[in-house]
Structure formats: structure tokens, C-alpha cells
Enzyme design. Structure first.
Site, mmCIF file in Angstrom:
data_model
loop_
_atom_site.group_PDB
_atom_site.id
_atom_site.type_symbol
_atom_site.label_atom_id
_atom_site.label_comp_id
_atom_site.label_asym_id
_atom_site.label_seq_id
_atom_site.Cartn_x
_atom_site.Cartn_y
_atom_site.Cartn_z
ATOM 1 N N GLU A 62 0.829 -1.209 0.000
ATOM 2 C CA GLU A 62 0.000 0.000 0.000
ATOM 3 C C GLU A 62 0.863 1.259 0.000
ATOM 4 O O GLU A 62 1.315 1.695 1.059
ATOM 5 C CB GLU A 62 -0.941 0.006 1.221
ATOM 6 C CG GLU A 62 -1.819 1.253 1.276
ATOM 7 C CD GLU A 62 -2.762 1.300 2.478
ATOM 8 O OE1 GLU A 62 -2.670 0.417 3.354
ATOM 9 O OE2 GLU A 62 -3.575 2.230 2.537
ATOM 10 N N LYS B 126 -2.641 -2.049 -3.027
ATOM 11 C CA LYS B 126 -3.669 -1.184 -2.425
ATOM 12 C C LYS B 126 -3.280 0.273 -2.649
ATOM 13 O O LYS B 126 -2.528 0.853 -1.873
ATOM 14 C CB LYS B 126 -3.794 -1.496 -0.924
ATOM 15 C CG LYS B 126 -4.799 -0.619 -0.187
ATOM 16 C CD LYS B 126 -5.194 -1.216 1.157
ATOM 17 C CE LYS B 126 -6.059 -0.256 1.949
ATOM 18 N NZ LYS B 126 -6.733 -0.892 3.075
HETATM 19 P P1 13P Z 1 -9.351 4.024 4.427
HETATM 20 O O1 13P Z 1 -10.208 3.293 3.412
HETATM 21 O O2 13P Z 1 -10.141 4.618 5.548
HETATM 22 O O3 13P Z 1 -8.386 4.964 3.764
HETATM 23 O O4 13P Z 1 -8.479 2.916 5.155
HETATM 24 C C1 13P Z 1 -7.926 1.906 4.412
HETATM 25 C C2 13P Z 1 -6.657 1.491 5.012
HETATM 26 O O5 13P Z 1 -6.512 0.365 5.448
HETATM 27 C C3 13P Z 1 -5.545 2.466 5.050
HETATM 28 O O6 13P Z 1 -4.359 1.792 5.378
#
Ligand code: 13P
Length: 340
Positions: free
Chosen positions: A177, A219
């Protein structure tokens, strides 16, 4: 064969019509979320809230996996079953956040690097024994005057690649991510430029660290105007720019892309995902791994009261169902009126 196993878990997480619930808020983050509905962040309240999410009837139709926080993976439902077991008996795959947070990057004001690599091999083994089959690590990239620097992007890509390689060694699917934040007055064009650079460096680092892309998920943020930008891009522009950016940077060996919501409203996050899926076939599944966009309406309905659990469950089911429809490109505004 372990590689094959990782790929089948990654593919199950992006099965048609399904996506991931991010319920891995750290202690300070869940305290902030609870404060918005005036609920004290006690261990029992956190446990009860997560139980509500994980036991909402029928949710496995739309939710393939749940990302847990360290405290949560050790907690139990009221019937005595551990949370990973509560999920897996419904066919939902348990996952775990393994980074230790984004910290200031020394020498680079305003920039961050995510920590948590030391001792990670041992923690991954422990989480796998507790039932986790996938993991998450979040890098944070801010846009501002002169930032991000190439050094910040490289440091974060390197940490993500080391994490991903360790996950695959331990038999866990790594979700990588790299979040480009929507905070700031930057344009959507600037967001596209930064997201392109971050993803380019990330896939170079993953290749360098011998990560098998078939057993990973990405992500990312969607490509958006900064929150304070005077011109806010609409749904067509956002879905077009996001898909273009991903096509330019993400190899087709990656089974799926699971967006974060990052401060979009629940309806925006669903509508934009739906628009991307309605564009036609893509090289990867386009899905969700939402935290706030799935949970905000649930928290507002719950407010810490046991009597509100059924209504809060209905709010969760409704959002999950709308996002499930968006996975097929079939979400319509009409669905919001007929829902919970
Ligand atoms: P949000 O969808 O609230 O941005 O959170 C997702 C997430 O896991 C961020 O690391």
C-alpha cells in the site's frame, strides 16, 4: 506448492463481487473514530465493535477478507471463538496489519517512512499461526511544496519490497500500500504524476527483491484532486486518470488492485469504483479494501449502544452490498435509496 497457495489466496481476496474490509485501525486511530461518535475507546468497546462487523449476517457474500490489528487478532467473540476463527468459518480470509506506522523521515521535513521491518519474520510466523493468510503494510506519501522527493519514494518502495518478500517466505500474501494522500491543494494532474512515480519505483523494487507478483495485491489511492484544490475532478475524470495510471505502472501478473478510500465519502468511493469497473475489462480485478468508506455509517448507527447493533449491521450490509455491485460495474445511485 507454496507459490501456488499464495496466488490462490490473492485470487480469492479479489473474487467477483467481493472486496476487503480494512478494520486494522491502530489504537490512536480507532480512538479518533470512536470520539467522532462519543464512544470511549476501551478494550471492550473495541472488541464489541469489531464483533458487530465480523458477525453481520450475510456479509460474506460481499466481503472476502478482513484486515485485523494486533489487538483484534488476539480477541474473541462473545461465544468464545477467536476472531480469525469467526471470520474463517464464514469463508472470510483473516489478514493482519504488520507495519508499525509511518514515522518522520530524518533529514526530509514533511516526509515519512514506514517502520516495522526489524523482527518482522518472527511476527509473521506468529500471525500465520493465529490464522492470518495475508498482510498489509502502508507507506504514506504527502504532496506539497517540493515533496515528495525521489529519496522518500525510494525509501518507502524499498521497505514495501522487503516486507513483501518476508510475507511470501512466511506464506502470507502481501498487500502493498503506497498511499498518496489527498490532503493539500494540488491538482489531479499532480496526483497522477506522483502516483505514477511511486508505483513505478515500487514495481522496480518488488522485482529487485524477487517478489512473485502473482501472490501479491496492490492497495493504491485513486487519482484525485487534492482536498483543498479549487477544481474538483468529477467521477469520469477520476476513473479515467486512475485506470490510465495503473495501466502504465502495474504489471498484469498482479491479480488484483484493492483501493483504499482515503477520506472520500462512502458514496464517492463506491461510485468511482463502479465507474472504473463499468469501463470494461482490465488486466487485473479492480476491488476495494475500504476502512472509513465501509465503516463510517456503521459507527454513526452504532454509537456504542448494544441496542443499535442490528441497525449498525444493516448499515454495514448495505455499504458492502453497494461496493459488491460496484465490483460488477452495476452500482447505481438508486441503490442508496432502497438500502438500510
Ligand atoms: P481508508 O479506506 O479509511 O483509507 O483505510 C484503508 C486502510 O486500510 C488504510 O491503510
Amino acid at each position: 506448492m507454496p507459490g501456488h497457495d499464495l496466488e490462490s489466496v490473492a485470487r480469492s481476496l479479489v473474487a467477483p463481487g467481493k472486496g476487503i474490509l480494512a478494520a486494522d485501525e491502530s489504537a490512536p486511530t480507532i480512538e479518533k473514530r470512536f470520539r467522532s461518535v462519543k464512544v470511549p475507546s476501551t478494550e471492550e468497546n473495541r472488541r464489541a465493535y469489531r464483533e458487530l462487523l465480523f458477525t453481520t449476517g450475510g456479509i460474506a457474500e460481499f466481503i472476502s477478507g478482513v484486515i485485523l490489528f494486533d489487538e483484534t487478532i488476539h480477541q474473541k467473540a462473545s461465544d468464545g471463538a477467536a476472531f480469525p476463527e469467526v471470520l474463517s468459518r464464514q469463508g472470510i480470509i483473516p489478514g493482519i496489519k504488520v507495519d508499525l506506522g509511518a514515522k518522520s523521515l530524518a533529514g526530509f521535513p514533511g516526509e515519512k517512512v514506514t517502520e516495522g521491518l526489524d523482527g518482522l519474520r518472527e511476527r509473521l510466523d506468529e500471525y500465520r499461526a493465529l490464522g492470518a493468510r495475508f498482510a498489509k503494510w502502508r507507506a504514506v506519501i504527502a504532496i506539497g511544496d517540493g515533496i515528495p522527493t525521489a529519496y522518500c519514494l525510494e525509501a518507502n518502495a524499498h521497505a514495501l519490497a522487503r516486507y513483501a518478500a518476508l510475507c511470501q517466505e512466511a506464506g502470507l500474501v502481501p498487500i502493498v500500500e503506497p498511499e498518496v494522500l489527498m490532503d493539500g491543494a494540488h491538482t489531479i494532474e499532480r496526483c497522477e504524476e506522483v502516483t505514477t512515480a511511486a508505483l513505478g519505483l515500487l514495481y522496480t523494487a518488488l522485482a529487485g527483491h524477487r517478489v512473485a507478483l502473482e501472490g501479491t495485491l496492490l492497495k493504491p489511492n485513486m487519482v484525485l484532486s487534492g482536498k483543498e484544490c479549487s477544481r474538483q475532478a468529477g467521477v469520469g475524470e477520476i476513473s479515467g486518470a486512475t485506470v490510465r495510471t495503473l495501466r502504465r505502472t502495474v504489471p498484469s501478473a498482479v491479480p488484483g488492485i484493492v483501493f483504499l478510500s482515503g477520506g472520500q465519502t462512502p458514496e464517492q468511493a463506491t461510485e468511482r469504483l463502479g465507474a472504473m469497473n463499468a469501463m470494461g475489462a482490465h488486466p487485473w480485478e479492480l476491488s476495494f479494501s475500504y476502512g472509513r468508506a465501509l465503516q463510517d455509517p456503521v459507527l454513526k448507527a452504532w454509537k456504542g449502544e448494544a441496542a443499535n447493533v442490528p441497525a449498525a449491521g444493516r448499515a454495514f450490509f448495505h455499504r458492502a452490498r453497494c461496493n459488491g455491485a460496484a465490483r460488477h460495474g452495476k452500482y447505481t445511485e438508486e441503490m442508496e435509496k432502497t438500502g438500510a
